[in-house]
Design a protein around this motif. Structure first.
Motif, mmCIF file in Angstrom:
data_model
loop_
_atom_site.group_PDB
_atom_site.id
_atom_site.type_symbol
_atom_site.label_atom_id
_atom_site.label_comp_id
_atom_site.label_asym_id
_atom_site.label_seq_id
_atom_site.Cartn_x
_atom_site.Cartn_y
_atom_site.Cartn_z
ATOM 1 N N VAL A 1 0.831 -1.377 0.004
ATOM 2 C CA VAL A 1 0.005 0.084 0.072
ATOM 3 C C VAL A 1 0.859 1.340 -0.105
ATOM 4 C CG1 VAL A 1 -1.789 1.418 1.256
ATOM 5 C CG2 VAL A 1 -2.074 -1.017 1.213
ATOM 6 N N ARG A 2 1.989 1.035 0.951
ATOM 7 C CA ARG A 2 2.857 2.400 1.098
ATOM 8 C C ARG A 2 3.718 2.577 -0.664
ATOM 9 N NH1 ARG A 2 2.006 2.182 6.197
ATOM 10 N NH2 ARG A 2 2.614 0.112 7.033
ATOM 11 N N GLN A 3 3.814 1.391 -1.340
ATOM 12 C CA GLN A 3 4.651 1.345 -2.477
ATOM 13 C C GLN A 3 3.553 2.060 -3.564
ATOM 14 O OE1 GLN A 3 5.599 -2.480 -2.875
ATOM 15 N NE2 GLN A 3 7.504 -2.417 -1.589
ATOM 16 N N VAL A 4 2.358 1.683 -3.475
ATOM 17 C CA VAL A 4 1.226 2.078 -4.576
ATOM 18 C C VAL A 4 1.009 3.534 -4.445
ATOM 19 C CG1 VAL A 4 -1.075 2.211 -4.455
ATOM 20 C CG2 VAL A 4 -0.082 0.244 -5.289
ATOM 21 N N VAL A 5 1.371 3.965 -3.213
ATOM 22 C CA VAL A 5 1.008 5.386 -2.706
ATOM 23 C C VAL A 5 2.372 6.238 -3.123
ATOM 24 C CG1 VAL A 5 0.471 7.406 -0.991
ATOM 25 C CG2 VAL A 5 -0.769 5.090 -1.014
ATOM 26 N N GLY A 6 3.207 5.673 -2.957
ATOM 27 C CA GLY A 6 4.622 6.460 -3.007
ATOM 28 C C GLY A 6 5.025 6.507 -4.322
ATOM 29 N N MET A 7 4.370 5.588 -5.255
ATOM 30 C CA MET A 7 5.157 5.543 -6.898
ATOM 31 C C MET A 7 4.424 6.573 -7.669
ATOM 32 S SD MET A 7 3.504 2.070 -8.029
ATOM 33 C CE MET A 7 2.189 1.929 -9.358
ATOM 34 N N GLY A 8 3.265 7.124 -7.042
ATOM 35 C CA GLY A 8 2.515 8.058 -7.810
ATOM 36 C C GLY A 8 2.691 9.710 -7.407
#
Ligand SMILES: C[S@@+](CC[C@H](N)C(=O)[O-])C[C@H]1O[C@@H](n2cnc3c(N)ncnc32)[C@H](O)[C@@H]1O
Ligand SMILES: [Zn+2]
Length: 282
Positions: A238-245
Motif C-alpha cells: 500500500v505504501r509503495q502504491v501511494v509512494g510511486m505516484g
C-alpha cells in the motif's frame, strides 16, 4: 523470465539504427560509449547504459523522483500488475517496440519477452528510471527524452508504441509508427485503487475515451480490453502504491500520512485498467 542485465551491449544495433541525432536529425552511430552523427554532435552513454539525447534542460516537475522510482520498481516486481503486463504482451510484434514514458522498463521487458524478433527503446525524461530500464532486457536500449519534443527517432520505424500511464504526443506517435503499426495505450479506470481513494490523488483517473479525443486526428481505435482484478496488498505494498505516484507529493495534506502509517493489515484493492489499441489513420 526476463533476461538478466546486459553490460556489453546497452544499445542494441537495431535500436541505434532507428535513433536520430536530437540536434540535426541525422543517423547516429556508436563508437566506444559515444553516439555521434556525421555533424559531430555526440552523446555519451551513462555508466548505467542509457543515453541522454536531451540537450535542453529536463523539464522540472515531470520526472519521477528516486523514491517514486524505487517504490514503483518494488511494486511491479512483486507481480501485482502482472495481469496488465500479460495483456500488453499479447500485442507484441517483431521489429521496434518503443515504450513512451517507459519508467523502469518493466512493461517493455514483458512485451519483448513475447516477441523473439522484437527490440525495444525505452524513452523517458527520468534518468533515474532509465538506469533500471537500460538493464531491463537484453534487446532493449534506453534514452532520456522529453516526449513533448519531436522524438530523436526515425519516421515509420516502430511496429509498436507502448504508452503506459505516460504523456501522449499524438503527432509524434503517428510520425514514428510504421504505417501498419499499432499504438497500445494503458489507462487507469475510475475503479482503480478506489479503496485507497483517500490516500491516492486521482490525477491518473482518465477515461480511455478522453485519450481517443487527444489522438483522434491521427488514430482510430482498433480494440479495447479491460483488465480488472482484486488484489491483496500488504501494508508495505500500500505504501509503495501511494509512494510511486503523484500522491507521494501530497501526503502532508489532510492527515494522509497518518492514515497511511495506521495501515498494519493487508488491504483488498481493485486494480482496473483499459488497454486500447489504435491504428494510424493512413
Ligand atoms: C506514471 S509513470 C509510468 C511509468 C511506466 N510506464 C510504468 O507504468 O511503470 C510516468 C512516466 O512518465 C515519465 N514522464 C513524465 N513526463 C514526461 C515527459 N515529458 N517526457 C518523457 N517522460 C515523461 C515519468 O518520468 C515516468 O517515468
Ligand atoms: Zn547531429
Amino acid at each position: 523470465m526476463t533476461p538478466a542485465a546486459h553490460d556489453n551491449d546497452p544499445l542494441p544495433p537495431k535500436v541505434i539504427a532507428s535513433l536520430r541525432c536530437s540536434v540535426c536529425g541525422a543517423p547516429v552511430g556508436l563508437v566506444d560509449r559515444t553516439l555521434s552523427c556525421e555533424n559531430r554532435h555526440s552523446f555519451d552513454l551513462a555508466r548505467q547504459g542509457y543515453v541522454n539525447l536531451l540537450h535542453a534542460r529536463i523539464p522540472s516537475g515531470t520526472a519521477d523522483t528516486a523514491a517514486m522510482v524505487a517504490a514503483r520498481a518494488d511494486l511491479l516486481g512483486s507481480g501485482v500488475y502482472d495481469p496488465l503486463a500479460d495483456e500488453l504482451a499479447t500485442h507484441a510484434e517483431d521489429g521496434l517496440i518503443i515504450d513512451a514514458g517507459a519508467g523502469t522498463g518493466y512493461y517493455l521487458a514483458r512485451v519483448l519477452d513475447a516477441a523473439p524478433g522484437a527490440y525495444g527503446l525505452a524513452l523517458d525524461v527520468s534518468a533515474i528510471a532509465l538506469r533500471r530500464a537500460a538493464r531491463a532486457h537484453e534487446r532493449a536500449g534506453a534514452a532520456v527524452w522529453n516526449l513533448w519534443e519531436p522524438w530523436p527517432v526515425a519516421s515509420d520505424s516502430a511496429e509498436v508504441i507502448l504508452n503506459v500511464f505516460s504523456p501522449r504526443n499524438g503527432p509524434e506517435f503517428r510520425r514514428v509508427l510504421a504505417p501498419g503499426g499499432k499504438l497500445v495505450v494503458a489507462t487507469p479506470n475510475p475503479a482503480h485503487l478506489i479503496e485507497l481513494a483517500d490516500l491516492v490523488v486521482s490525477v491518473d483517473d482518465r477515461k480511455a475515451e478522453r485519450v481517443d479525443a487527444t489522438l483522434g486526428e491521427h488514430f482510430t481505435v482498433a480494440g479495447r480490453t479491460e483488465v480488472t482484478r482484486t488484489v491483496e496488498l500488504s501494508p508495505e505494498q500500500v505504501r509503495q502504491v501511494v509512494g510511486m505516484g503523484p500522491s507521494a507529493h501530497h501526503l502532508h495534506r489532510d492527515g494522509r500520512q497518518e492514515r497511511l502509517d495506521a495501515i498494519t493489515e493487508p488491504v483488498d484493492v481493485t486494480t482496473s485498467f483499459t488497454v486500447s489499441v489504435y491504428r494510424p489513420v493512413l
